[in-house]
Design an enzyme around this catalytic site. Structure first.
Site, mmCIF file in Angstrom:
data_model
loop_
_atom_site.group_PDB
_atom_site.id
_atom_site.type_symbol
_atom_site.label_atom_id
_atom_site.label_comp_id
_atom_site.label_asym_id
_atom_site.label_seq_id
_atom_site.Cartn_x
_atom_site.Cartn_y
_atom_site.Cartn_z
ATOM 1 N N HIS A 85 42.130 38.315 30.156
ATOM 2 C CA HIS A 85 41.616 39.649 29.875
ATOM 3 C C HIS A 85 41.256 39.801 28.399
ATOM 4 O O HIS A 85 40.242 40.421 28.050
ATOM 5 C CB HIS A 85 42.665 40.694 30.273
ATOM 6 C CG HIS A 85 42.257 42.088 29.960
ATOM 7 N ND1 HIS A 85 43.033 42.939 29.210
ATOM 8 C CD2 HIS A 85 41.137 42.797 30.282
ATOM 9 C CE1 HIS A 85 42.421 44.102 29.075
ATOM 10 N NE2 HIS A 85 41.275 44.044 29.714
ATOM 11 N N GLU A 88 37.909 38.401 27.896
ATOM 12 C CA GLU A 88 36.842 39.301 28.353
ATOM 13 C C GLU A 88 36.377 40.192 27.200
ATOM 14 O O GLU A 88 35.186 40.394 26.984
ATOM 15 C CB GLU A 88 37.347 40.155 29.517
ATOM 16 C CG GLU A 88 36.358 41.193 30.007
ATOM 17 C CD GLU A 88 37.042 42.391 30.612
ATOM 18 O OE1 GLU A 88 36.611 43.530 30.335
ATOM 19 O OE2 GLU A 88 38.023 42.208 31.370
ATOM 20 N N HIS A 89 37.330 40.715 26.439
ATOM 21 C CA HIS A 89 36.989 41.566 25.299
ATOM 22 C C HIS A 89 36.226 40.780 24.232
ATOM 23 O O HIS A 89 35.259 41.276 23.647
ATOM 24 C CB HIS A 89 38.271 42.148 24.690
ATOM 25 C CG HIS A 89 38.833 43.296 25.458
ATOM 26 N ND1 HIS A 89 38.873 44.580 24.964
ATOM 27 C CD2 HIS A 89 39.376 43.370 26.701
ATOM 28 C CE1 HIS A 89 39.424 45.388 25.857
ATOM 29 N NE2 HIS A 89 39.744 44.667 26.922
ATOM 30 N N GLU A 166 45.355 49.202 25.252
ATOM 31 C CA GLU A 166 44.972 49.405 26.651
ATOM 32 C C GLU A 166 46.203 49.297 27.552
ATOM 33 O O GLU A 166 46.344 50.063 28.512
ATOM 34 C CB GLU A 166 43.930 48.356 27.053
ATOM 35 C CG GLU A 166 43.362 48.544 28.438
ATOM 36 C CD GLU A 166 42.278 47.534 28.777
ATOM 37 O OE1 GLU A 166 42.111 47.230 29.982
ATOM 38 O OE2 GLU A 166 41.609 47.043 27.846
#
Length: 305
Positions: A85, A88-89, A166
C-alpha cells in the site's frame, strides 16, 4: 457473422504489420476475443508479457484505463507489512521523465485518477476525455519503467507519514475501526498471507527503507506481472499501436508467484471484545471464504450482494 470475419481478418493483418521485423519473443500475440452483448472485447499480449484488454465503446467521449499488478499485502514478508500500500502512494510521486505529482497534468482535463491496494492486487485507474488516451499511456508507462530514478528518501518519508495518518483516520480514530484489524489476525494464523491488513503496522512502516521499496518495485512492478485494460471512445487499432509504442520496450520482469497459503480451519468459535470509545456496542461475525478468484469465490460474491 460476416462482420466478425472481417474484423478478425483486420486484426490479423494489423498484428502482422505490428510484428514486422521483430524476433518471435518480442511479438504481440492475440490471446482471445469475446462478445459482451454487441461489444467485441479483445485480449492480446505484448512480447514482454503485458496482458492488454481493449473494449471500444462509443457511448460517451471518455476512456477508462486501468493497470492491475498481481501484488498485494499477501506478498509482503514478515516485518514488511504495509509496503504494498505504501508503494501505491509512491507511484503518484513522479517518475524519471515526469518528476512531479502524477495528478498535475490530469486534474486540469477533468480526469479521475486513483489507486487501491488489497490483499491480492494493486490497481491504478484513470478516466480521461478520449483525446487524452496517449497522455495517460505515456504517464503510466514511464512510471512502470522509470520510477526508481525519481524515487528519493524525501518522497518515501513524506508518503510514509501519509499512510500512517491514513491508518489513524480509517482504523485507529474511527468508531469500531480497530475491529477490522483484529479480525484478520484472529482468523488467520501468524505467517499466513492474510494474517494482516494492507494498511500495515506503524512499526513496519517506520522500518521500511528506500532499498526495501526499490526491491519491491523491481520484483513486482513489471509488464509480465501486469494487466492493462482500456475501455471507451477510441479506435482499437490506434490504441493497440500506442500500447506497443509505450510499453513494448519495457523489460519483461517476472510474474509474481502466489504465496503459499496453508488451508485454515477454525477448530472452535473465537470471541473477541475490543474496547472502543463508542456509544453503542457492535457485533461482527466473520468466517473463512474461498480465496480471491478461486473456486467458490464468485458464488460467494453473488450470495453477498
Amino acid at each position: 457473422m460476416g462482420g466478425n470475419n472481417t474484423s478478425k481478418v483486420a486484426q490479423e493483418e494489423f498484428l502482422k504489420e505490428l510484428n514486422a521485423g521483430k524476433e518471435p519473443s518480442a511479438q504481440v500475440r492475440k490471446v482471445s476475443d469475446y462478445r459482451y452483448g454487441s461489444a467485441l472485447i479483445e485480449e492480446f499480449a505484448l512480447g514482454n508479457g503485458l496482458e492488454v484488454i481493449v473494449w471500444e465503446d462509443k457511448a460517451a467521449p471518455v476512456i477508462a484505463y486501468q493497470t492491475w499488478f498481481r501484488v498485494g499485502s499477501r506478498h509482503e514478508k514478515e516485518g514488511k507489512t504495509g509496503i504494498a500500500h505504501l508503494f501505491e502512494h509512491l507511484m503518484f510521486q513522479g517518475s524519471q521523465n515526469f518528476n512531479d505529482e502524477y495528478f498535475k497534468p490530469l486534474d486540469p482535463i477533468g480526469a479521475r485518477v486513483n489507486g487501491t491496494t488489497s490483499e491480492d492486487r494493486t490497481n491504478y485507474y484513470e478516466r480521461v476525455p478520449s483525446e487524452y488516451l496517449e497522455l495517460a499511456l505515456w504517464l503510466e508507462s514511464d512510471r512502470m519503467e522509470n520510477l526508481l530514478p525519481a524515487l528519493s528518501q524525501e518522497k518515501l518519508d513524506n508518503q510514509r507519514d501519509v499512510v500512517k495518518n491514513e491508518r489513524r483516520q480509517n482504523y485507529e480514530d474511527r468508531p469500531y475501526g480497530t475491529a477490522w484489524l483484529k479480525l484478520q489476525s484472529s482468523l488467520f494464523a501468524k505467517g499466513h498471507p492474510y494474517d494482516h491488513s494492507p494498511i500495515g503496522s506503524h512499526e513496519d512502516l517506520s522500518a521500511a527503507t528506500l532499498e526495501d521499496v526499490k526491491d519491491f518495485f523491481r520484483q513486482y512492478y513489471a509488464p509480465a506481472n501486469a494487466v492493462l485494460t482500456i475501455v471507451g471512445d477510441y479506435d482499437a487499432k490506434e490504441a493497440r499501436a500506442l500500447v506497443e509504442k509505450y510499453f513494448g520496450g519495457i523489460k519483461a520482469g517476472a510474474r509474481a508467484r502466489k504465496p503459499v497459503a496453508t488451508p485454515t480451519e477454525l477448530k472452535a468459535d473465537i470471541h473477541l471484545i475490543e474496547p472502543d470509545e463508542v456509544e453503542l456496542p457492535r457485533v461482527l461475525f466473520a468466517w473463512h471464504t474461498p480465496a480471491f478468484l478461486e473456486e467458490g469465490d464468485a458464488e460467494m460474491d453473488i450470495l453477498s450482494s
